[in-house]
Design a protein around this motif. Sequence first.
Motif, short mmCIF file in Angstrom:
data_model
loop_
_atom_site.label_atom_id
_atom_site.label_comp_id
_atom_site.label_asym_id
_atom_site.label_seq_id
_atom_site.Cartn_x
_atom_site.Cartn_y
_atom_site.Cartn_z
N ALA A 199 111.24 -35.66 37.47
CA ALA A 199 110.59 -36.20 36.25
C ALA A 199 109.78 -36.58 35.93
CB ALA A 199 111.44 -37.48 36.29
N ALA A 200 109.19 -37.18 36.90
CA ALA A 200 107.56 -37.50 37.09
C ALA A 200 106.38 -35.88 37.29
CB ALA A 200 107.06 -38.64 38.81
N ASP A 201 107.24 -35.09 38.14
CA ASP A 201 106.23 -33.75 37.75
C ASP A 201 106.38 -33.43 37.31
OD1 ASP A 201 105.39 -34.43 41.06
OD2 ASP A 201 107.12 -32.81 41.24
N ALA A 202 107.16 -33.50 36.21
CA ALA A 202 107.98 -32.79 34.48
C ALA A 202 106.54 -33.49 33.62
CB ALA A 202 109.02 -31.95 34.31
N LEU A 203 106.81 -35.27 33.62
CA LEU A 203 106.03 -35.97 32.29
C LEU A 203 104.88 -36.15 32.74
CD1 LEU A 203 109.10 -37.11 31.05
CD2 LEU A 203 108.19 -34.25 30.04
N GLY A 204 105.07 -36.16 33.81
CA GLY A 204 103.78 -36.62 34.40
C GLY A 204 103.93 -38.10 34.63
N LYS A 205 103.76 -38.99 36.06
CA LYS A 205 104.02 -40.06 35.93
C LYS A 205 103.52 -41.68 35.19
CE LYS A 205 99.63 -41.53 38.65
NZ LYS A 205 99.27 -42.05 39.96
N ASP A 215 110.31 -28.76 29.24
CA ASP A 215 110.95 -28.32 27.90
C ASP A 215 112.38 -28.59 27.19
OD1 ASP A 215 109.93 -25.31 26.73
OD2 ASP A 215 111.58 -24.34 27.60
N TYR A 216 113.23 -28.87 28.00
CA TYR A 216 114.36 -30.10 26.85
C TYR A 216 113.41 -30.40 26.41
CZ TYR A 216 118.32 -31.84 25.88
OH TYR A 216 118.96 -32.64 25.51
N LEU A 217 113.00 -31.60 26.99
CA LEU A 217 112.42 -33.27 26.85
C LEU A 217 111.62 -32.92 25.49
CD1 LEU A 217 112.10 -35.13 29.87
CD2 LEU A 217 113.31 -35.07 27.82
N HIS A 218 110.38 -31.47 25.89
CA HIS A 218 109.19 -31.08 24.68
C HIS A 218 110.23 -31.15 24.01
CE1 HIS A 218 106.18 -32.15 27.63
NE2 HIS A 218 106.45 -33.29 27.88
N LYS A 219 110.92 -29.99 23.56
CA LYS A 219 111.11 -29.72 22.43
C LYS A 219 112.46 -30.32 21.23
CE LYS A 219 111.36 -24.77 24.08
NZ LYS A 219 112.35 -24.31 24.36
N ASN A 220 113.29 -31.04 22.18
CA ASN A 220 113.62 -32.12 21.92
C ASN A 220 112.90 -33.84 20.76
OD1 ASN A 220 116.26 -31.82 21.16
ND2 ASN A 220 115.84 -30.89 23.72
N GLY A 221 111.34 -33.14 21.08
CA GLY A 221 111.16 -34.65 21.07
C GLY A 221 110.51 -35.86 21.40
#
Length: 194
Positions: free
Chosen positions: A107-113, A80-86
């Motif tokens: 990070a890998a689970d949240a964003l994909g490897k 959520d934090y990374l996507h909201k900040n682009g």
Amino acid sequence: KTIRQGNFDVNNWLHVDLEYSTFRRVMDNSRIVTHHFKNLSYREYMGFIHSSRDTLDISPKRKSELVYAAYEALKLGVRDYLHKNGFTHATVGLSGGIDSALVFAIAADALGKDNVKGVFMPSRYTSRLSLDCVRKLTANLGVSFITLPIQPVYDIYHRILETHLSGRNAAVDLSCQNLQARIRGNILMALSNR
């Protein structure tokens, strides 16, 4: 409104809002805030959510559920934090220790490897075990990593500062250990800003 543990119907909640403060809230299925909590620890909060009794169930199964819930909350928070900040990608420094391993896995689970880059930055003080742990971690997650040795940069810093650090055992001096951390931080900033 603030309510006490035990007055909440656990079958009637859908969403727990994650915030970066001591204030938390619960929303029902229509996303209407039904309860506010202030100054509860995460354990107290999860205990309230998962229990209608005045005592927290801390059986091994419950502990496993709480660890899973905490991990899922961390994943959600990072994504959520990374996507909201682009941001769509993350660069994570890997030391071979548990802290960087957990951050990298989240990070890998949240964003994909494919959206996470690992960076191993050894110095002359880095053990072979650290590299082995990084290799195993990245293999288990299916993510690649790069190795950028920091020793040449560290040696330059040390030459610049050696007259000011004379009389100290530079190999174990805290200021020298901090230099390694700062060098690694600069490398990560340079890579993540590209």
